[in-house]
Design a protein around this motif. Structure first.
Motif, short mmCIF file in Angstrom:
data_model
loop_
_atom_site.label_atom_id
_atom_site.label_comp_id
_atom_site.label_asym_id
_atom_site.label_seq_id
_atom_site.Cartn_x
_atom_site.Cartn_y
_atom_site.Cartn_z
N ASP A 1 5.83 12.64 -3.16
CA ASP A 1 6.88 13.16 -4.04
C ASP A 1 7.84 14.04 -3.26
OD1 ASP A 1 5.47 11.98 -6.01
OD2 ASP A 1 4.52 13.82 -6.72
N ARG A 2 7.23 14.80 -2.34
CA ARG A 2 7.99 15.76 -1.58
C ARG A 2 8.99 15.06 -0.66
NH1 ARG A 2 3.73 18.23 1.33
NH2 ARG A 2 2.53 18.58 -0.54
N MET B 1 2.33 18.76 -6.54
CA MET B 1 3.21 17.73 -5.98
C MET B 1 2.50 17.01 -4.84
SD MET B 1 7.09 19.00 -5.78
CE MET B 1 7.88 17.56 -5.17
N GLU C 1 10.16 11.91 -0.84
CA GLU C 1 11.11 10.96 -1.41
C GLU C 1 12.47 11.60 -1.60
OE1 GLU C 1 10.17 8.83 -4.96
OE2 GLU C 1 8.22 8.31 -4.12
N VAL C 2 13.49 10.87 -1.20
CA VAL C 2 14.85 11.40 -1.39
C VAL C 2 15.53 10.58 -2.47
CG1 VAL C 2 17.12 11.49 -0.33
CG2 VAL C 2 15.18 12.44 0.86
#
Ligand code: HEM
Ligand code: SF4
Ligand code: SF4
Lengths: 226, 300
Positions: B296-297, B292, B299-300
């Motif tokens: 990516d981590r 990841m 982003e909500v």
């Protein structure tokens, strides 16, 4: 238009209607309708929860002022809760088939210890693992228990004494179970498992996430063998 | 404020009640054997408490086959003389009809089930003199007290969505006056005083009744609720149910379990669950998919 060149916003539009769709490193996990329903469940749940807490313990009696005072809490709580029940019924419509038992669930349950220690290497895990399915059905039956006992508590003197006392107990026990459930539900979908929360906001997850947490679903969606 | 307005108990309040001064526990005594069913006490109660309102007419059916004023207590009617009908079977086979008069109102329990059940801070209080009083401005109208009361006394007003019942004329007691019902009673079957004194009077009356042929005469001061601020002298003391009084009233055990077991245990479990997530996080951290990217981590 080929899928490779699709922009984020086009993808978001797509994600409103279709799920289980792989595009450009992302997979659409929930349609907009499902996400909206889930948010309605969440909002009405927390409104019911906070009004319920005021009545549950005097330590939270002060929160009554947020809702316009104690009598207002008493008036509003059952209506918030009815909103919760209706939203749950919609969620049930979307998820009752998807939350059915399938091959691999038993294996997942036997593997629960490694799962919570993040040591699980199971490959036969579909879109929802057995734990998520159990949680969904617990919430569904819990909502029914809330409704049945809540109606009696709404109009207590209409019902026989015996039913009333049973209802106070049932509402209380269901409530405690729900609070414990929601704590872990939120913990796992945010802090514990990064990349999960966006499934309920954007509706998409990354392929890496899907391959790691729901490998069989990943294979089904992408057509990849491994 | 007169000293009897200090509090012995207060509903849904973790801190102690305010009473530091002592006051004698007061009581009403009702001698059912000398009640003539004149209903003067009912009128006095309505009069003092200003309960002559339009709702009463709606609550009172014009005819329900009884000499009673009302079939039951209501939010606007706190003191009801019940005309309990009883047919005595005599040893010679004949039958004799009796009215077993009983004045129905809040019993001002020493251990009040209503107060235990109430979730609203300060909505039910017990003054140091033993009077149990509802504070309508704090009441949320949930009717938990109705389930908590072993005598089925509190009544919800449709109009205000608050519960009402006999106050033992606490607003009269505060100025050294006796309750309105006591003042109105023409036969002296109602008496007011300290509980200690009235128990003596009631016991003396029971002895007198036994002497006069009421072998079963007894005082009704049920120990299951710690005794009551309303005590009865019953001619047929072995059968309080004939007077509409429960034989052995207690704070319902279901309410005690709900308030004293389910709530604390449930609270501990909920707090435990919260701590559990923290312990789990500290021990195992995050379960992050390999590969990841940072973006990516986040982003909500
Ligand atoms: C359709 C479902 C429901 C109905 C009809 C309902 C109705 C009621 C009623 C009438 C009361 C009594 C106090 C009051 O009137 O406000 C009550 C208490 C309560 N409710 Fe609900 N409720 C429902 C669902 C829920 C949900 C979803 C939650 C929590 C998330 C909840 C939590 C509570 C709590 C904690 C209490 C206080 C219990 C106590 O004092 O021991 N209820 N409910
Ligand atoms: S109806 Fe009022 S007095 Fe009775 S338990 Fe509820 S808040 Fe307390
Ligand atoms: S008789 Fe009922 S309302 Fe009166 S003090 Fe006892 S429990 Fe409370």
């Amino acid at each position: 238009m080929s899928q490779e060149v699709m922009t984020q916003s086009q993808l978001a539009t797509l994600a409103r209607e279709k799920e289980d769709l792989a595009v450009d490193g992302l997979i659409v996990r929930h349609t907009a309708a499902v996400r909206l329903t889930h948010w309605l469940v969440a909002i009405f749940f927390f409104l019911s929860l906070f009004t319920g807490f005021v009545i549950f313990t005097p330590f939270f009696a002060g929160w009554a002022s947020v809702f316009g005072g104690g009598p207002m809490v008493r008036t509003l709580h059952p209506w918030f809760a009815l909103g919760f029940t209706i939203a749950i019924l919609y969620l049930y419509r979307y998820w009752k088939m998807k939350m059915k038992k399938e091959a691999g669930d038993e294996e997942w349950k036997d593997n629960f210890g490694p799962y919570i220690r993040y040591e699980s290497e199971l490959q036969n895990v579909g879109k929802y693992n057995a734990g998520q399915k159990i949680y969904f059905w617990a919430v569904f039956w819990g909502a029914i228990a809330f409704l049945a006992s809540g109606i009696v508590m709404w109009f207590p003197t209409v019902f026989p004494y015996f039913l009333r006392t049973i209802s106070y107990w049932l509402h209380e026990i269901t409530f405690v179970a729900f609070v414990i459930g929601i704590i872990y539900h939120i913990y796992m979908s945010t802090t514990a498992m990064p990349g999960t929360f966006r499934a309920m906001t954007r509706g998409t997850v990354t392929k890496d996430w899907a391959k790691w947490h729901h490998p069989r679903w990943y294979r089904e969606v992408t057509g990849e063998k491994k | 404020m007169p000293s009897n307005m200090e509090l012995r108990r207060i509903s849904a309040t973790p801190s102690p009640a305010t009473g530091v001064r002592t006051a004698p526990t007061v009581a009403k005594m009702i001698d059912t054997t000398t009640c003539i069913g004149c209903k003067a006490c009912e009128v006095a109660c309505q009069e003092w408490n200003d309960l002559f309102n339009a709702d009463i007419a709606l609550e009172a059916p014009s005819e329900f086959g009884s000499y009673q004023t009302m079939p039951d207590l209501t939010a606007n009617f706190w003191n009801l003389i019940r005309f309990n009908e009883h047919v005595e079977k005599r040893p010679d086979g004949s039958e004799k009809f009796h009215w077993l008069m009983a004045k129905d109102q809040c019993m001002h329990c020493e251990d009040p089930g209503c107060l235990k059940a109430c979730p609203a801070p300060g909505a039910i209080v017990q003054y140091t003199n033993g009077v149990v009083d509802f504070q309508q401005e704090h009441c949320i109208g949930c009717e938990y007290c109705v389930t908590g009361c072993p005598f089925d006394i509190p009544r919800l007003s449709k109009k205000t969505k608050k519960v009402y019942k006999c106050t033992l004329c606490t607003d009269r007691l505060a100025y050294g006056l006796e309750p309105a019902c006591i003042k109105a009673c023409p036969t002296g079957c109602l008496q007011f005083g300290t509980k200690e004194h009235l128990v003596q009077i009631a016991n003396a009356r029971v002895e007198q009744l036994k002497h006069n042929g009421y072998e079963k005469a007894a005082i009704y001061d049920p120990p299951g609720v710690g005794g009551t601020g309303v005590i009865y002298v019953l001619g047929l003391g072995d059968q309080p149910e004939l007077y509409g009084l429960p034989n052995d009233p207690h704070v319902p055990w279901t309410v005690s379990v709900w308030k004293h077991a389910l709530k604390p245990i449930g609270s501990l479990l909920m707090i435990g669950a919260l701590l559990g997530t923290i312990i789990h996080y500290v021990r195992y951290g995050r379960n992050e998919a390999p590969g990841m990217r940072k973006v990516d981590r986040e982003e909500v």
